[in-house]
Design a protein around this motif. Structure first.
Motif, PDB file in Angstrom:
ATOM      1  N   PHE A  51       0.627  -1.393   0.150  1.00  0.00           N
ATOM      2  CA  PHE A  51      -0.021  -0.120   0.132  1.00  0.00           C
ATOM      3  C   PHE A  51       1.086   1.037  -0.251  1.00  0.00           C
ATOM      4  CE2 PHE A  51      -2.858  -3.173   1.989  1.00  0.00           C
ATOM      5  CZ  PHE A  51      -4.147  -2.951   1.329  1.00  0.00           C
ATOM      6  N   ILE A  52       1.614   1.377  -0.396  1.00  0.00           N
ATOM      7  CA  ILE A  52       2.536   2.590  -0.598  1.00  0.00           C
ATOM      8  C   ILE A  52       1.828   2.880  -1.961  1.00  0.00           C
ATOM      9  CG2 ILE A  52       5.023   3.435  -1.951  1.00  0.00           C
ATOM     10  CD1 ILE A  52       6.248   0.193  -1.365  1.00  0.00           C
ATOM     11  N   LEU A  53       1.344   5.013  -1.004  1.00  0.00           N
ATOM     12  CA  LEU A  53       0.636   5.117  -1.744  1.00  0.00           C
ATOM     13  C   LEU A  53       1.530   6.711  -2.746  1.00  0.00           C
ATOM     14  CD1 LEU A  53      -1.529   6.411   0.566  1.00  0.00           C
ATOM     15  CD2 LEU A  53      -1.715   4.323  -0.349  1.00  0.00           C
ATOM     16  N   ASP A  54       1.082   6.512  -4.016  1.00  0.00           N
ATOM     17  CA  ASP A  54       1.901   7.641  -4.880  1.00  0.00           C
ATOM     18  C   ASP A  54       0.914   8.867  -4.754  1.00  0.00           C
ATOM     19  OD1 ASP A  54       2.862   9.080  -7.139  1.00  0.00           O
ATOM     20  OD2 ASP A  54       2.496   7.665  -8.264  1.00  0.00           O
ATOM     21  N   LEU A  55       1.332  10.058  -4.667  1.00  0.00           N
ATOM     22  CA  LEU A  55       0.880  11.603  -4.033  1.00  0.00           C
ATOM     23  C   LEU A  55       0.566  11.773  -5.146  1.00  0.00           C
ATOM     24  CD1 LEU A  55       1.468  12.220  -0.561  1.00  0.00           C
ATOM     25  CD2 LEU A  55      -0.004  10.743  -1.058  1.00  0.00           C
ATOM     26  N   ASP A  56       1.138  12.068  -6.182  1.00  0.00           N
ATOM     27  CA  ASP A  56       1.966  13.015  -6.826  1.00  0.00           C
ATOM     28  C   ASP A  56       0.961  14.232  -7.065  1.00  0.00           C
ATOM     29  OD1 ASP A  56       2.521  13.598 -10.054  1.00  0.00           O
ATOM     30  OD2 ASP A  56       0.936  12.561 -10.399  1.00  0.00           O
ATOM     31  N   TRP A  95      -2.996  20.598  -0.020  1.00  0.00           N
ATOM     32  CA  TRP A  95      -2.273  18.938   0.549  1.00  0.00           C
ATOM     33  C   TRP A  95      -0.704  18.640   0.428  1.00  0.00           C
ATOM     34  CZ3 TRP A  95      -4.304  14.546   1.927  1.00  0.00           C
ATOM     35  CH2 TRP A  95      -5.922  14.375   1.935  1.00  0.00           C
ATOM     36  N   SER A  97       2.987  17.106   2.312  1.00  0.00           N
ATOM     37  CA  SER A  97       3.561  15.580   1.756  1.00  0.00           C
ATOM     38  C   SER A  97       4.895  15.524   1.769  1.00  0.00           C
ATOM     39  CB  SER A  97       3.871  14.975   0.792  1.00  0.00           C
ATOM     40  OG  SER A  97       4.688  15.512  -0.347  1.00  0.00           O
ATOM     41  N   TYR A 102       5.982   9.592  -2.507  1.00  0.00           N
ATOM     42  CA  TYR A 102       5.841   8.619  -1.982  1.00  0.00           C
ATOM     43  C   TYR A 102       5.192   8.315  -0.567  1.00  0.00           C
ATOM     44  CZ  TYR A 102       7.027   7.392  -6.416  1.00  0.00           C
ATOM     45  OH  TYR A 102       6.857   7.494  -7.973  1.00  0.00           O
ATOM     46  N   MET A 104       3.667   5.612   2.565  1.00  0.00           N
ATOM     47  CA  MET A 104       3.879   4.580   2.659  1.00  0.00           C
ATOM     48  C   MET A 104       3.184   4.206   4.301  1.00  0.00           C
ATOM     49  SD  MET A 104       5.716   0.711   2.803  1.00  0.00           S
ATOM     50  CE  MET A 104       7.254   1.250   3.911  1.00  0.00           C
ATOM     51  N   PRO A 105       1.436   4.116   4.557  1.00  0.00           N
ATOM     52  CA  PRO A 105       0.712   4.162   5.647  1.00  0.00           C
ATOM     53  C   PRO A 105       1.326   3.105   6.951  1.00  0.00           C
ATOM     54  CG  PRO A 105      -0.327   3.018   4.235  1.00  0.00           C
ATOM     55  CD  PRO A 105       0.565   3.726   3.692  1.00  0.00           C
TER      56      PRO A 105
END
Length: 300
Positions: A51-56, A95, A97, A102, A104-105
């Motif tokens: 579940f690595i999120l690509d926030l972009d 938003w 970051s 990226y 990771m939760p």
């Protein structure tokens, strides 16, 4: 959710002040789908590699434009800011970051059931209660696979502990449904001055890195198990200043480690070059290095 009841995320926090104002991540093991991170006073934090999120948050690759993110789940139109690296999550419909793309939760955490009684702001340890989680490694030397975890301690008046070390079956940690008892390698390290900053097991030998700070090279100790106790095997092998975690690369027969100190990070590592000297000193450079296990095991 954040304080305004908007869908959001936040950075990890822990009470480490004055040693560390945030989470003090001191060791990482990747096993299966999960990344286990040792947090000094918080136990183990668990992250899911799936579940690595690509926030972009910067789709046009121009940090100055503060791109529009469209309408959020609550119907509010939001923008992004990747220039401000002091915030994370949604603040005032913007938003952030920390400047990263990226995320990771964290999906779980393992906490010690006993009370954490080690004094804050000190490397001293008590001999009871919850230990500190100062380093971890993966132990495949016996089945089932285990996480080997220990604590960094410097004995002083009233706090004689040299540090405890224990192992936890990874399969039980993955279940996340019940208490997991330390087993197999629950012991006090026989280090007169403490200072253990890394440990790894292989073929019946427990290797332990003892840091001596920036003052002198560290020691790599070898131990064997005898009637449930750790017994020193051979003499210490000199290693890097500030040597930390250990990792066994089984396919090559190497024992990897790294050093923590860097120029300017400690009083002994301040950059004060004299005329003609190059900036910094050798022992204040961070290094990644490996020992051949066959060479280590042949040492007296």
């Amino acid at each position: 959710m954040n304080s305004a009841d908007h869908v959001s995320f936040d950075g990890l926090h822990a009470a480490e002040y004055p040693i560390q104002k945030g989470v003090h991540a001191v060791g990482i093991v990747w096993y299966g789908n999960y990344l286990y991170v040792a947090d000094t006073r918080g136990g183990l934090r668990v992250f899911d590699m799936r579940f690595i999120l690509d926030l972009d948050l910067d789709p046009d690759a121009d940090p100055a434009t503060h791109d529009r993110m469209g309408t959020d789940t609550d119907g509010v139109k939001t923008t992004a800011n990747v220039e401000d690296k002091t915030k994370v999550g949604r603040h005032d419909n913007v938003w952030y970051s920390f400047g990263y793309r990226y995320v990771m939760p964290q999906v779980a955490a393992w906490k010690f059931k006993a009370t954490q009684s080690n004094p804050k702001g000190s490397c001293a340890c008590v001999s009871t209660g919850a230990p500190k989680a100062s380093y971890i490694s993966l132990d495949r030397s016996t089945g089932p696979d285990r996480l080997l975890m220990g604590e960094y301690c410097r004995p002083e008046s009233g706090y004689p502990s040299t540090g405890r070390i224990a192992s936890y079956p990874v399969a039980a940690l993955e279940g996340r449904s019940a208490d997991v008892t330390a087993e197999g390698r629950a012991n006090y390290l026989p280090l007169a001055n403490g200072g253990a900053q890394g440990a790894a097991a292989y073929n019946g030998t427990l290797y332990v890195n003892e840091s001596k700070g920036t003052d002198e090279p560290g020691n790599l100790w070898r131990y064997r198990w005898n009637d449930g106790r750790l017994v020193q095997h051979g003499q210490a092998v000199k290693t890097a200043r500030g040597a930390e975690d250990l990792y066994v690369e089984r396919g090559t027969g190497r024992l990897w480690s790294l050093s923590e100190h860097r120029p300017g990070s400690d009083d002994d590592c301040k950059l004060n070059p004299g005329p003609g000297d190059r900036e910094g000193t050798d022992y204040c450079q961070r290094v990644l290095f490996a020992h051949e296990l066959s060479w280590l095991d042949s040492r007296p």
